[in-house]
Structure formats: C-alpha cells, structure tokens
Design a protein around this motif. Structure first.
Motif, PDB file in Angstrom:
ATOM      1  N   LYS A 190      25.652  25.499  34.391  1.00  0.00           N
ATOM      2  CA  LYS A 190      26.288  24.403  35.141  1.00  0.00           C
ATOM      3  C   LYS A 190      27.210  24.957  36.233  1.00  0.00           C
ATOM      4  O   LYS A 190      27.214  24.456  37.374  1.00  0.00           O
ATOM      5  CB  LYS A 190      27.077  23.527  34.161  1.00  0.00           C
ATOM      6  CG  LYS A 190      27.744  22.303  34.800  1.00  0.00           C
ATOM      7  CD  LYS A 190      26.704  21.275  35.231  1.00  0.00           C
ATOM      8  CE  LYS A 190      27.370  20.009  35.765  1.00  0.00           C
ATOM      9  NZ  LYS A 190      28.013  19.221  34.703  1.00  0.00           N
ATOM     10  N   LYS A 191      27.997  25.974  35.888  1.00  0.00           N
ATOM     11  CA  LYS A 191      28.897  26.573  36.878  1.00  0.00           C
ATOM     12  C   LYS A 191      28.120  27.114  38.070  1.00  0.00           C
ATOM     13  O   LYS A 191      28.546  26.978  39.225  1.00  0.00           O
ATOM     14  CB  LYS A 191      29.716  27.699  36.241  1.00  0.00           C
ATOM     15  CG  LYS A 191      30.882  27.242  35.399  1.00  0.00           C
ATOM     16  CD  LYS A 191      31.663  28.460  34.905  1.00  0.00           C
ATOM     17  CE  LYS A 191      32.912  28.058  34.143  1.00  0.00           C
ATOM     18  NZ  LYS A 191      33.686  29.247  33.690  1.00  0.00           N
ATOM     19  N   TRP A 192      26.990  27.726  37.778  1.00  0.00           N
ATOM     20  CA  TRP A 192      26.228  28.318  38.866  1.00  0.00           C
ATOM     21  C   TRP A 192      25.635  27.253  39.781  1.00  0.00           C
ATOM     22  O   TRP A 192      25.781  27.327  41.007  1.00  0.00           O
ATOM     23  CB  TRP A 192      25.119  29.218  38.327  1.00  0.00           C
ATOM     24  CG  TRP A 192      24.301  29.811  39.430  1.00  0.00           C
ATOM     25  CD1 TRP A 192      23.077  29.386  39.869  1.00  0.00           C
ATOM     26  CD2 TRP A 192      24.672  30.894  40.278  1.00  0.00           C
ATOM     27  NE1 TRP A 192      22.648  30.151  40.928  1.00  0.00           N
ATOM     28  CE2 TRP A 192      23.615  31.078  41.213  1.00  0.00           C
ATOM     29  CE3 TRP A 192      25.789  31.722  40.347  1.00  0.00           C
ATOM     30  CZ2 TRP A 192      23.648  32.081  42.193  1.00  0.00           C
ATOM     31  CZ3 TRP A 192      25.828  32.722  41.321  1.00  0.00           C
ATOM     32  CH2 TRP A 192      24.770  32.891  42.227  1.00  0.00           C
TER      33      TRP A 192
ATOM     34  N   LEU B  22      27.529  25.860  30.093  1.00  0.00           N
ATOM     35  CA  LEU B  22      28.515  26.013  31.168  1.00  0.00           C
ATOM     36  C   LEU B  22      28.130  27.118  32.148  1.00  0.00           C
ATOM     37  O   LEU B  22      28.410  27.018  33.344  1.00  0.00           O
ATOM     38  CB  LEU B  22      29.898  26.289  30.581  1.00  0.00           C
ATOM     39  CG  LEU B  22      30.606  25.095  29.947  1.00  0.00           C
ATOM     40  CD1 LEU B  22      31.904  25.538  29.283  1.00  0.00           C
ATOM     41  CD2 LEU B  22      30.887  24.017  30.996  1.00  0.00           C
TER      42      LEU B  22
ATOM     43  N   THR C  22      26.484  24.277  40.346  1.00  0.00           N
ATOM     44  CA  THR C  22      27.469  23.450  41.050  1.00  0.00           C
ATOM     45  C   THR C  22      28.330  24.259  42.019  1.00  0.00           C
ATOM     46  O   THR C  22      29.195  23.702  42.697  1.00  0.00           O
ATOM     47  CB  THR C  22      28.379  22.719  40.047  1.00  0.00           C
ATOM     48  OG1 THR C  22      29.012  23.684  39.188  1.00  0.00           O
ATOM     49  CG2 THR C  22      27.589  21.725  39.216  1.00  0.00           C
ATOM     50  N   SER C  23      28.110  25.556  42.080  1.00  0.00           N
ATOM     51  CA  SER C  23      28.844  26.393  43.046  1.00  0.00           C
ATOM     52  C   SER C  23      28.260  26.204  44.435  1.00  0.00           C
ATOM     53  O   SER C  23      27.058  25.947  44.603  1.00  0.00           O
ATOM     54  CB  SER C  23      28.759  27.870  42.647  1.00  0.00           C
ATOM     55  OG  SER C  23      29.423  28.115  41.428  1.00  0.00           O
TER      56      SER C  23
ATOM     57  N   LEU D 283      25.281  35.853  34.667  1.00  0.00           N
ATOM     58  CA  LEU D 283      25.825  34.772  33.840  1.00  0.00           C
ATOM     59  C   LEU D 283      25.691  35.246  32.403  1.00  0.00           C
ATOM     60  O   LEU D 283      24.590  35.273  31.851  1.00  0.00           O
ATOM     61  CB  LEU D 283      25.042  33.481  34.073  1.00  0.00           C
ATOM     62  CG  LEU D 283      24.725  33.138  35.539  1.00  0.00           C
ATOM     63  CD1 LEU D 283      23.879  31.870  35.619  1.00  0.00           C
ATOM     64  CD2 LEU D 283      25.999  33.013  36.355  1.00  0.00           C
TER      65      LEU D 283
ATOM     66  N   THR E 197      30.018  30.333  47.846  1.00  0.00           N
ATOM     67  CA  THR E 197      30.515  30.974  46.622  1.00  0.00           C
ATOM     68  C   THR E 197      29.438  31.858  46.006  1.00  0.00           C
ATOM     69  O   THR E 197      29.705  32.985  45.572  1.00  0.00           O
ATOM     70  CB  THR E 197      30.958  29.912  45.606  1.00  0.00           C
ATOM     71  OG1 THR E 197      32.046  29.167  46.149  1.00  0.00           O
ATOM     72  CG2 THR E 197      31.392  30.564  44.298  1.00  0.00           C
ATOM     73  N   LYS E 198      28.216  31.365  45.965  1.00  0.00           N
ATOM     74  CA  LYS E 198      27.119  32.141  45.406  1.00  0.00           C
ATOM     75  C   LYS E 198      26.886  33.421  46.209  1.00  0.00           C
ATOM     76  O   LYS E 198      26.688  34.509  45.647  1.00  0.00           O
ATOM     77  CB  LYS E 198      25.840  31.310  45.370  1.00  0.00           C
ATOM     78  CG  LYS E 198      25.860  30.168  44.365  1.00  0.00           C
ATOM     79  CD  LYS E 198      24.572  29.358  44.441  1.00  0.00           C
ATOM     80  CE  LYS E 198      24.579  28.205  43.450  1.00  0.00           C
ATOM     81  NZ  LYS E 198      23.350  27.370  43.543  1.00  0.00           N
TER      82      LYS E 198
ATOM     83  N   GLU F 248      31.067  33.136  29.370  1.00  0.00           N
ATOM     84  CA  GLU F 248      31.472  32.053  28.478  1.00  0.00           C
ATOM     85  C   GLU F 248      31.147  32.448  27.041  1.00  0.00           C
ATOM     86  O   GLU F 248      30.570  33.512  26.786  1.00  0.00           O
ATOM     87  CB  GLU F 248      30.736  30.757  28.835  1.00  0.00           C
ATOM     88  CG  GLU F 248      31.105  30.174  30.192  1.00  0.00           C
ATOM     89  CD  GLU F 248      32.499  29.561  30.241  1.00  0.00           C
ATOM     90  OE1 GLU F 248      33.063  29.308  29.148  1.00  0.00           O
ATOM     91  OE2 GLU F 248      32.995  29.316  31.349  1.00  0.00           O
TER      92      GLU F 248
ATOM     93  N   PHE G 163      29.855  34.948  35.909  1.00  0.00           N
ATOM     94  CA  PHE G 163      30.594  34.082  34.991  1.00  0.00           C
ATOM     95  C   PHE G 163      30.383  34.557  33.556  1.00  0.00           C
ATOM     96  O   PHE G 163      29.342  35.124  33.220  1.00  0.00           O
ATOM     97  CB  PHE G 163      30.110  32.632  35.091  1.00  0.00           C
ATOM     98  CG  PHE G 163      30.311  32.000  36.430  1.00  0.00           C
ATOM     99  CD1 PHE G 163      31.557  31.993  37.033  1.00  0.00           C
ATOM    100  CD2 PHE G 163      29.246  31.385  37.102  1.00  0.00           C
ATOM    101  CE1 PHE G 163      31.744  31.393  38.276  1.00  0.00           C
ATOM    102  CE2 PHE G 163      29.417  30.783  38.330  1.00  0.00           C
ATOM    103  CZ  PHE G 163      30.684  30.789  38.920  1.00  0.00           C
TER     104      PHE G 163
END
Length: 394
Positions: free
Chosen positions: A351-353, A348, A355-356, A319, A360-361, A339, A337
C-alpha cells in the motif's frame, strides 16, 4: 596473510552461507590475501564449483552432525599455514573440531579462530512453531558443546548490528570473548543489457511495459509468501485490479508449500496477475531485477538477505519485513520500506508503495543504489572486515 575458511558444505546450489563465503573470498583476494576452504563436500561429485581458491573436500558425511575424520586430520596437518581461521555456521562437527584444534594449540600460537554464525544464533530458530523438536535439540547441543565453541574461539563475526543484538536472546551462558560487526558485501551486478530482458521474458512472459513486483527467493514458509499473496489479493480488490503484477520466482514451486500457494492464487482468481516462473539464474535473474518496479520480501527471518542487496545494487527499492536483519540500514538510507512480518505489515508494504508519488518512488530508487554503494559493496565491506580482524592477528 592467509585465511582458512571451515564450513560444512560449499555446494553452490545451496546458496546462503556458501555464497557469502565466496563473496568474502573475492573481496579478500582483491586485497592480495590468500584464502583456502576446507569442507565436507564429496571430492569427485558432479558439481561444477568453478572456484578460484583451493577447496579441500573431505568427503560426504552420512550423519546429521557432519562428522568427518578426514577434516580433523587435515586441520591438524595444515592449520599452522594460516594466520586466521574463520569457522562458518553452527551445530555441525566442523565447528566442534576447530574448537578442539584451538584447545590443542600452544599457548604462544598466534593463529586467531573466529566464528561467523550467519544468523544461526537468531532466536527465531528457537521460537518458530514448526521447529519445536529442533529447538529442543539445539538447547541440548548448546549446553553440551556449542556454548564451549562460541565462548572459546577468539571472537564472533556478525554481518550487522541486528544480528549481534539478537544473538544475546537465544541461549543461556552466551559469553563470547569478542563480538565484531564485520558486515557482508554483494558483488556489483553486471550492467543491464537487452539480452537480460529477453532471458527473463523467455521464462516469464510479462506483457510489454506491464509493471511488476518481484519476489525472488526460496519458496518456503519462512519467506512469508502466503502473506504476500493474501496482501496482494486484498489490495487488488481495493484498487479495482490496478496493481502491478506479482512475480514469485525461486525454487520450491513444486513443494507442498508451493502447491498450496498456487492453489491460493487460483482461489483468489489471480492466475493472470501472480506468476511463478521458477528459479531464475544468470541473465534471467538480472533481467527480473532490472525490470521490476520494486522488490518485495516479507520474510519471517533473514540474517542478511543477499537478494535484497542485489535489488538495491540494481537501483530498486525494497519492501521488506523487519525480520530481515539489515532493515534498519535500508530504512535509514531511505532505500525502501519495512514493516512487521504479518498480514497487516505485508499489506502496508504494498500500500505504501502504490500510494507514493512518482517523485518519491524515483528518489527511493536513487537512495537504494546509494545505500548499496555506501554499505554493501564488496570493496567497502572487505576493508571494514579486515580492519577489524587484522590488528588482532599481529
């Protein structure tokens, strides 16, 4: 084929450029290419270099320019033993003396001189608010000396496309003879062992089976650690404390900046959730990498990011900020990811991680390892590097 590397310092505790040179040389040696390094390190310093190549230490310099009369005479006496000279870094006397050496060579001399700036042409260093005086110094030095160095040597070597593009936006009169994206590799990490987990646990006692995010780098303003702590605190409150721990590992914990970060953690009441184990090396470092859920680095500037690639090599998603110059390659390979390097961007990333989905992870971890193997393995980058510079040395 013989390659000479010219650099200011090779002290292994400095990391960065020194580590990059050692990795390059290891790859070249596997291709049976002879390498030597000349630097301004102290010959009898109590530093264990443990290098498998000749390192010619010309003596510590006491001036900020790293002027060394010995390096000049050594080059004059030895330069013709080599086919290629790679000058690492900018803004120091070793680069200038190589420029002068090239000018003094006969017209029919086939030795090629390349400059590898290692991100030092990034406009960040001219724009960062805390670097105003250094930026003015660089402008003056560029106009008097460095522009001649950059534009006279036979080519500039970049680690990635982003570094090449950024180099066009720092100084007027930038016009090198050749620009080559040669890449940079990272050695494959040792296979995981339980002793790695134990070594890490001895320095950072994480509760058993408790997941954690890993930041592993120098604790410095440039690395965006304050952004990370604030983003983590924000998400921590939003998720009712159901977050992985945050491990902030690296030298600098006792600096003024490090002290501010520890105070920030206390103010956010996160002492049990944000841990500072200090610098990790050897088994403890690999234990931290292999045990983490994801690696995070919201840096404001990173030419390559060796720790980022080490995380990929351990099969860990990364990240990162878009100011880490290899972010496009990583996003393209779906190994992490990226950003902006600001509060919202760092938030973000986390948060992206979280909520994956588990699927997906898991896929991202697989992609991370594949990205390393396809782009950043030493054998892969060595072949690319040599294919670009060998034809011009024939």
């Amino acid at each position: 084929m013989k390659i000479l590397h010219v650099v200011d310092k090779m002290d292994p505790t400095r990391g960065g450029v020194c580590q990059a040179i050692r990795t390059l040389i290891k790859g070249f040696q596997e291709q049976h290419i002879h390498n030597e390094v000349v630097s301004t390190d102290i010959p009898d310093a109590a530093i264990d270099f443990r290098d498998s190549f000749p390192l010619h230490k010309m003596g510590e310099t006491v001036n900020p320019w790293s002027y060394s009369k010995k390096i000049k005479s050594w080059l004059a006496s030895n330069i013709r033993r080599f086919d290629v000279v790679i000058v690492h870094g900018l803004w120091q006397y070793p680069q200038y003396v190589c420029y002068r050496q090239k000018l003094s060579m006969d017209q029919d001399c086939k030795i090629r001189f390349y400059l590898m700036p290692h991100g030092m042409l990034d406009p960040y260093f001219q724009q960062a608010p805390e670097r105003k005086l250094k930026a003015l110094r660089n402008i003056l030095y560029w106009s008097l000396i460095e522009k001649k160095v950059v534009n006279t040597l036979d080519g500039i070597l970049f680690t990635c496309e982003e570094e090449l593009e950024l180099a066009h936006h720092s100084f007027k009169g930038y016009s090198p003879k050749q620009e080559l994206v040669v890449g940079l590799g990272v050695e494959q990490p040792p296979a995981f062992t339980s002793s790695m987990r134990g070594a890490f646990a001895a320095l950072c006692p994480v509760p058993k089976d408790k997941p954690y995010f890993l930041f592993l780098s120098r604790i410095h303003e440039k690395k965006g650690v304050d952004l990370l702590i604030k983003a983590y605190a924000r998400l921590f409150n939003e998720t009712n404390q159901s977050l992985p721990l945050l491990i902030i590992a690296g030298p600098g914990k006792d600096s003024d900046y490090g002290t501010q970060l520890i105070r920030l953690v206390r103010e956010k009441h996160l002492e049990e959730h944000v841990l500072f184990p200090g610098m990790l090396t050897g088994l403890s470092k690999w234990g931290a990498f292999y045990g983490c859920e994801a690696f995070i680095l919201p840096s404001h500037q990173e030419n390559f990011g060796i720790a980022v690639v080490e995380a990929l090599a351990c099969g860990k998603a990364v990240l990162i900020s878009e100011q880490i110059n290899i972010w496009k390659e990583i996003v393209r390979g779906a190994g992490g990811f990226a950003e902006h390097d600001d509060p919202e961007g760092t938030y973000l990333l986390l948060k992206k991680w979280i909520t994956s989905s588990i699927e997906t992870k898991s896929q991202m971890q697989t992609n991370a390892l594949r990205t390393y193997e396809d782009l950043f393995r030493v054998s892969v980058t060595t072949h690319r590097f040599l294919n670009l510079i060998i034809p011009t040395t024939a």
